[in-house]
Design an enzyme around this catalytic site. Structure first.
Site, mmCIF file in Angstrom:
data_model
loop_
_atom_site.group_PDB
_atom_site.id
_atom_site.type_symbol
_atom_site.label_atom_id
_atom_site.label_comp_id
_atom_site.label_asym_id
_atom_site.label_seq_id
_atom_site.Cartn_x
_atom_site.Cartn_y
_atom_site.Cartn_z
ATOM 1 N N LEU A 1 0.821 -1.211 0.000
ATOM 2 C CA LEU A 1 0.000 0.000 0.000
ATOM 3 C C LEU A 1 0.851 1.255 0.000
ATOM 4 O O LEU A 1 0.441 2.294 -0.514
ATOM 5 C CB LEU A 1 -0.908 0.015 1.241
ATOM 6 C CG LEU A 1 -1.972 -1.084 1.325
ATOM 7 C CD1 LEU A 1 -2.653 -1.044 2.688
ATOM 8 C CD2 LEU A 1 -3.010 -0.906 0.217
ATOM 9 N N GLY A 2 2.025 1.179 0.591
ATOM 10 C CA GLY A 2 2.900 2.342 0.665
ATOM 11 C C GLY A 2 4.211 1.991 1.328
ATOM 12 O O GLY A 2 4.326 0.985 2.037
ATOM 13 N N ASP B 1 4.796 14.377 13.765
ATOM 14 C CA ASP B 1 5.004 14.214 12.324
ATOM 15 C C ASP B 1 3.692 14.407 11.569
ATOM 16 O O ASP B 1 3.313 13.590 10.722
ATOM 17 C CB ASP B 1 5.603 12.836 12.019
ATOM 18 C CG ASP B 1 6.258 12.783 10.629
ATOM 19 O OD1 ASP B 1 6.486 13.855 10.039
ATOM 20 O OD2 ASP B 1 6.532 11.669 10.140
ATOM 21 N N VAL C 1 3.984 -0.980 4.135
ATOM 22 C CA VAL C 1 2.637 -1.344 4.577
ATOM 23 C C VAL C 1 1.991 -2.232 3.515
ATOM 24 O O VAL C 1 1.947 -1.865 2.334
ATOM 25 C CB VAL C 1 1.769 -0.093 4.818
ATOM 26 C CG1 VAL C 1 0.374 -0.501 5.279
ATOM 27 C CG2 VAL C 1 2.422 0.809 5.868
ATOM 28 N N GLY D 1 7.750 3.847 3.366
ATOM 29 C CA GLY D 1 8.313 5.039 3.995
ATOM 30 C C GLY D 1 9.657 4.731 4.598
ATOM 31 O O GLY D 1 10.228 3.657 4.383
ATOM 32 N N GLY D 2 10.178 5.699 5.361
ATOM 33 C CA GLY D 2 11.493 5.527 5.948
ATOM 34 C C GLY D 2 11.542 4.413 6.971
ATOM 35 O O GLY D 2 12.578 3.789 7.176
ATOM 36 N N LYS E 1 2.021 -3.238 8.813
ATOM 37 C CA LYS E 1 3.218 -2.402 8.701
ATOM 38 C C LYS E 1 4.439 -3.235 9.076
ATOM 39 O O LYS E 1 4.562 -3.720 10.196
ATOM 40 C CB LYS E 1 3.104 -1.189 9.617
ATOM 41 C CG LYS E 1 4.294 -0.243 9.555
ATOM 42 C CD LYS E 1 4.059 0.955 10.474
ATOM 43 C CE LYS E 1 5.239 1.898 10.472
ATOM 44 N NZ LYS E 1 5.013 3.050 11.381
#
Length: 742
Positions: A420-421, A539, A428, A423-424, A442
């Protein structure tokens, strides 16, 4: 004759293998295009960089001046310079794999690497400052000492020498230095002070540097990327897109430009056609995890066990890994051994057979149990238990402990198509449990102490939160190689995608923008002032705001969040967050307060109003930072020149002005003048109530006027009056004329 044919086949096969390995070697050596010079003296010049006197096709067609290298052949060995020989910017190294440029002085073409450089100051009476030339941030460090005896060589801890990290994506800066007591008492051994930015490890402090610094030149490391488009934008033009076959494209951290890398299992230059070639992981024991036998494959490798063994053939570190001897094979060994020393009775054979059947199963279960316990401890299980049990009213029942096999099945073995995505902190995946529940899993990228702490922290924070506009934690898994968090699935992506992705099917309406802003503000107000223990998110950004099936907002990603005690006013932490959303006061003091979240939310409000990205190279250099660009536009009465078309077409003037004023207050440079999140939430709720009287308001206490620093929330509701000259804005107390007739 048969032997001759076999020798001939072997010779042919050997020749073919030789050609193949020669091809691989050539592929490894190819760093630039055919016919282009690949070096200057001892420096390799990989494409997309290229020499200025070569054919133009030898360097990138995107920003060609940024990748121009000039070779001075008058020296021995020749020296490479950035742009031209007269610039004196010597190039020390160019890395395509890491997308880094190492030089001997600063240029503003690429941002400084925040992980490879440090800001350093030397002196016994020194205060040094690092300031962004565009006023986005500033910070510094102080160094002092009263005697040479106080100082240790090689140490920059604030005695004689101090150093600090620099923020990400810093292009252009000014550094300044001052004495806070006019060098009183230290002139004999420290007549001057010095400050500079340099590559980590390139400078070692010496007491002698206090009298005269001898560092010249000072190397720096810059991050580079291509152009000012994202991957999605660049892919639309196949003729200019520079990522070739067998490559990945990732967006630069600056928010503009993209980078190409070879796929996992491939090596070479990703900017050269067909240069990303398969790597033979089996040839290097450090590149594979095989315990017994390794088989190279295109883009990857596989492991296997020899005859008489079963298992996946991988080294220890995962459940089911390794090679285990087969029972029948073990029985053959035992029986053969027994036969060698004498006959064995029927009972002995039965015992041996049972032992052969039971022993591998017992060994496997024992190994798996130990491995699960090892992962449980490494993934912070003990710390997590202690922190969850220490929470008042024990919220542990809110999180289910999932089995790895259950999540492996739910995500189709963590299939890349389920991502789904990314990041750092990790990736996910979308998954579906056996009961049909859709989940988001995640998965952390790597294992280190810092990320385990973030993982534990996120569980603890979410275990204390129960709010409809905060993403719900369903559980966690501690028995995998990397920690896993399981959330409710939020189907409609992020607010960032809807505001900044031109491929979305429909624009975000003004009504939806107001509602999303109100929902996020309500969630943050809850975290700050209504949760059992106050929480600072740390954040807040549009990519951390998810949208559910009804496009309701869900605040996510609490890995950086911190809970505080009721009497705490701030957290003193290392500066971290996302460029463009940073509170400038946090930059300077390293003290994160509830008003720091307010500032970040103010940036999100401006995104909703303008549809612009927080940092964009498409705007003029002085307007790259959205927050300052928006505030300047308001101060110059150009508010309606910078708003998104959807806002202009469907938003009412009075509503736009209220939200714009609110955003400006949130973006105040000094935190004490910003509103609280509770005030922000109430003001947005009040605005929604005015535009839709049927909206059910919250309890009467929250509707009352909340006064903070003698400013009343209700006083910021504007009153409009029509005159011949146009629309005039009047505020009950704070008179801030923002509106230009449109």
């Amino acid at each position: 004759m048969v032997i001759y044919k076999l020798l001939l086949k072997a010779a042919v096969l050997g020749a073919l293998l030789g050609l193949y390995h020669k091809h691989l070697a050539q592929a490894d050596e190819s760093i630039t295009k055919p016919g282009c010079q690949s070096s200057c003296g001892n420096l390799s010049i990989p494409y997309p960089s290229g020499l200025s006197d070569s054919d133009p096709h030898c360097r990138s067609h995107i920003n060609p001046s940024s990748f121009r290298v000039d070779c001075d052949n008058s020296t021995k060995p020749p020296v490479a310079y950035f742009w031209n020989k007269s610039s004196t910017i010597e190039i020390l190294d160019i890395s395509v794999e890491d997308h880094e440029l190492r030089i001997n002085t600063l240029i503003g073409e690429f941002p400084l690497s925040s992980t490879k450089n440090k800001f350093t100051a030397i002196g016994c009476d020194t205060s040094a400052f690092f300031r962004d030339r565009h006023g986005k941030f500033s910070f510094g460090c102080m160094s002092s000492c009263s005697s040479v005896l106080d100082i240790s060589n090689g140490s920059c801890t604030g005695i004689g020498c101090c150093e600090t990290s620099i923020p990400r994506n810093t292009f252009d800066y000014n550094i300044s230095i001052m004495s806070f007591s006019n060098h009183s008492g230290v002139l004999d051994f420290n007549p001057c002070s010095y400050t500079f930015v340099a590559e980590i490890g390139s400078y070692n402090f010496s007491v002698g540097d206090l009298k005269q610094l001898k560092v010249n030149p000072i190397p720096l490391v810059l991050d580079w990327a291509l152009g000012d488009q994202t991957c999605e934008e660049a892919k639309k033009n196949s003729t200019s897109y520079m990522c070739t076959k067998n490559t990945n494209c990732t967006d630069a951290e600056t928010g503009y430009g993209y980078k190409c890398t070879c796929l996992e299992g491939y090596g070479g230059n990703p900017y050269l056609e067909n240069d990303c070639h398969d790597i033979d992981e089996c040839a290097d024991p450090e590149m594979n995890q095989c315990e017994k036998i390794c088989h190279n494959a295109i883009g990857s490798y596989t492991c296997s066990c020899p005859n008489g063994y079963y298992g996946d053939g991988k080294k220890g570190g995962g459940i089911g890994h390794g090679c285990t001897i087969k029972p029948l094979h073990l029985m053959g060994i035992l029986v053969g051994g027994a036969a060698g020393v004498g006959a064995i009775g029927a009972i002995g054979v039965i015992v041996l057979l049972l032992l052969c059947w039971w022993l591998p199963k017992y060994t496997k279960r024992r190994r798996e149990a130990k491995l699960k316990q090892k992962f449980f401890q490494r993934n912070g299980g003990i710390v997590l238990q202690q922190r969850l049990f220490s929470i008042e009213n024990n919220h542990m029942e809110k999180g289910k402990l999932f089995a790895l096999t259950e999540l492996d099945t739910a995500t189709d073995h963590f299939n890349k198509n389920r991502i789904l995505g990314q990041g750092g902190q990790g990736t996910v995946f979308k998954g579906m449990l056996l009961d049909g529940t859709i989940i988001a899993v995640k998965k952390s990228k790597v294992i280190d102490i810092g990320q385990v702490k973030q993982f534990v922290n996120e569980i603890v924070i979410l275990s204390q939160i129960n709010h409809r506009n905060v993403v719900k934690l369903l559980g966690f898994c501690l028995e995998s190689e990397v920690p896993l968090l399981i959330y409710e699935f939020v189907p409609n992506g992020t607010l960032y995608q809807y505001l900044h992705d031109p491929d979305k099917e429909f624009p975000v309406s003004w009504e939806m923008r107001l509602r999303i802003a109100s929902e996020v503000a309500g969630a943050l107000s809850y975290l700050h002032s209504a949760a059992a223990i106050p929480v600072y998110h740390r954040d807040i950004k549009s990519s951390n705001i998810l949208l559910d099936e009804k496009y309701r907002a869900k605040v996510s990603d609490f890995g950086a969040s911190r809970s505080i005690t009721i009497d705490q006013t701030h957290l003193t932490t290392m500066v971290r967050g996302t460029f463009g959303y940073f509170d400038p006061e946090y930059y300077q003091t390293s003290q994160f307060t509830d008003k720091s979240d307010v500032y970040s939310f103010g940036v999100v409000l401006v995104e909703l109003l303008t549809g612009e990205k927080p940092i964009s190279q498409l705007r003029a250099e002085e307007d790259r930072n959205l927050a300052s660009y928006f505030i300047i536009s308001m101060e110059e009465n150009r508010l309606f020149d910078v708003l998104d078309k959807e806002v202009l077409d469907h938003g009412k003037n009075e509503e736009i002005i209220v939200v714009s004023n609110l955003a400006k207050r949130c973006l105040g440079l000094h935190g004490r003048y910003r509103p609280t999140m509770k005030e922000v939430a109430m003001e947005l709720e009040r605005l929604q109530s005015l535009r839709n009287p049927t909206v059910v308001r919250q309890n009467e206490e929250e509707i009352d006027c909340i006064r903070t620093e003698s400013i009343c929330v209700s006083s910021t509701i504007p009153m409009l009056k029509q005159s011949e000259a146009g629309i005039e804005l009047t505020l009950m107390e704070n008179d801030q004329s923002l509106l230009s007739p449109r």
